[in-house]
Design an enzyme around this catalytic site. Structure first.
Site, PDB file in Angstrom:
ATOM      1  N   SER A 124       0.857  -1.184   0.000  1.00 17.28           N
ATOM      2  CA  SER A 124       0.000   0.000   0.000  1.00 17.28           C
ATOM      3  C   SER A 124       0.893   1.234   0.000  1.00 17.28           C
ATOM      4  CB  SER A 124      -0.898  -0.006   1.239  1.00 17.28           C
ATOM      5  OG  SER A 124      -0.107   0.285   2.369  1.00 17.28           O
ATOM      6  N   LYS A 125       0.231   2.367  -0.014  1.00 20.14           N
ATOM      7  CA  LYS A 125       0.961   3.648  -0.043  1.00 20.14           C
ATOM      8  C   LYS A 125       2.008   3.755   1.069  1.00 20.14           C
ATOM      9  CE  LYS A 125      -1.017   6.788  -3.006  1.00 20.14           C
ATOM     10  NZ  LYS A 125      -0.373   6.958  -4.174  1.00 20.14           N
TER      11      LYS A 125
END
Ligand code: GLU
Length: 468
Positions: free
Chosen positions: A253-254
């Site tokens: 994820s980010k």
């Protein structure tokens, strides 16, 4: 003759393409090429709020940039047009009608609050949440009354009893036990069809033979298998790819850094190096790690795709990038990094035109440390700056070595034009006089010249410095 393999990549244009999406697209593309089959691009834009035409255009631009050409789909057409789900409403209505005729769907008037309460109760008892089937028991008159009262409804598919067993090309046999699946929604209250329904209608009508997609869709597969049966379509073969994880083992994820392909394009990764790296996230080619798209296509097979989660490692991506950059000609590489230097205001295009040969030498000195074009700025800023900015620890180190630094200064000011030889000679003499050698001699000097802890050999850097 065996059936032509037909695979599809079916992104939802709700944002930038993610690394995981592209790996899915790539495996589909490779499988199609390997099997001399057809690669379809279908855009799943039924989420009216989040899908936009811009995202749709962007994702096609990115696929084109990557070199993942599709044989059928938007922009190129094909025998199963249209390839945008938003334009296939009539087809969905027609096939929904068939399910209605067979009595396999029913309207559900339960409100979000009621459903929420039901879910919470089930979870409180330690059960998997699923729709209990309350509205299935409504009589036609009761339904009419609710409709007349203006109560909105969705359409649910009546799930038949029994376990569902599927063969997955990657995961082997997967069993979904009986009684785990609630009657699921086929159309929302605004009558728009849901993903599980449209995907089955489209995959069947587009004659998709293999559905290769992320493992996050595995739980949708039993629903889709039931819909294939209900509609009298032959299900495809399934292959669910393990999700890509970050270095900490959690879903990528980010938090782990950039995840959109757009950002890697902006950083200046070569598409082939990027795809080469992504290909290895779940597949281990026998002929080594560095392969062109054609070589990958020749070797790729679903049976060699692993089922354990692959870890995205930015360091390895950088390494892969460097393997491709070193193959570029120095002229091409220098031209390619120019916009990044100009954007960082280190060296303008005009300066580059005037000093192209010098710039080429600078690029040559650092090229093995670069994974992408934008790396040029952090690798070379000191060539372009009159004044360097030092970290406090760096300043401390140089301060502690003041006599040595002064001796360097003195020795260098006597040299009118540096070359490797006179630079080395001067450094050695300073070292001899001060009784210092090795790292103690070179590290403070490296700091003073480059404001970096590491980099190419100083003897290669020095002759190119101070010439901007
Ligand atoms: N639109 C879905 C997604 O982007 C496609 C899933 C599928 O391949 O079936 O996740």
């Amino acid at each position: 003759m065996s059936e032509t393999v037909r695979v599809r990549f079916a992104p939802s244009p709700t944002g930038d393409l993610h690394l995981g999406n592209v790996r899915t697209a790539l495996y589909n593309w490779l499988y199609a090429r390997h099997m001399k089959g057809v690669f379809i691009l279908r855009v799943e834009d039924t989420d009216k709020e989040r899908s936009t035409p811009e995202h749709c255009e962007n994702l096609m631009d990115i696929m084109t940039w990557l070199g993942l050409k599709w044989d059928e789909g938007p922009r190129v057409g094909g025998p199963h047009e249209p390839y945008l789900q938003s334009q296939r409403t009539e087809l969905y209505e027609y096939h929904l009608g068939r399910l209605k005729e067979k009595g396999l769907v029913y309207p559900c008037h339960c409100t979000e609050e009621e459903l929420d309460l039901e879910r919470k109760r089930q979870m409180g008892r330690g059960h998997m949440p699923k729709y209990g089937g309350k509205c299935k028991k409504l009589t036609p008159d009761e339904v009419k009354k609710l409709d007349a009262d203006g109560k909105t409804s969705v359409l649910r598919f009546a799930v038949p009893p029994g376990e569902i067993v599927m063969q997955d090309e990657v995961r082997g046999e997967v069993t979904f036990p009986d009684d785990q699946l609630g009657d699921f929604v086929l159309t929302r209250s605004d009558k728009s069809p849901t993903y599980n329904f449209t995907v089955v209608v489209d995959d069947a009508l587009m004659k998709v033979t293999h559905v290769i997609r992320g493992e996050d869709h595995l739980s949708n597969t039993p629903k889709q298998i039931l819909l294939y049966e209900a509609l009298g379509f032959t299900p495809p073969k399934w292959a669910h790819l393990s999700i890509i994880k970050g270095p900490d083992g959690q879903k990528l994820s980010k938090r782990h850094g950039e995840t959109s392909v757009e950002s890697y394009k902006a950083k200046g990764y070569l598409p082939d190096s990027f795809l080469n790296y992504l290909a290895l996230l779940g597949w281990a080619p026998k002929s080594g790690e560095i392969l062109s798209l054609d070589q990958m296509a020749a070797e790729f097979d679903l049976t060699h795709v692993g089922k354990s989660g692959a870890i995205f490692d930015p360091v390895k991506l950088h390494w892969m990038g460097s393997q491709y950059l070193v193959k570029m000609s120095l002229d091409d590489l220098t031209r390619a990094v120019l916009p990044y230097l100009a954007d960082a205001q280190l060296f303008s295009r005009e300066q580059a035109r005037a000093r192209f040969d010098w710039l080429k030498q600078v690029v040559d000195v650092v090229r093995t440390s670069m994974g992408c074009f934008s790396d040029i700025t952090k690798e070379t800023f000191y060539f372009f700056s009159d004044e360097l900015h030092f970290e406090s620890a760096q300043s401390e180190e140089m301060k502690a070595q003041k006599p040595l630094m002064e001796a360097f200064h003195k020795a260098f000011s006597g040299i009118s034009e540096f070359n490797g030889d006179n630079f080395l000679q001067a450094v050695r003499e300073v070292g001899k006089t001060a009784g210092v050698k090795g790292k103690a001699l070179y590290h403070p000097l490296r700091l003073a010249l480059t404001a970096r802890e590491d980099g190419p050999e100083l003897v290669k850097i020095a002759p190119l410095l101070g010439k901007t």
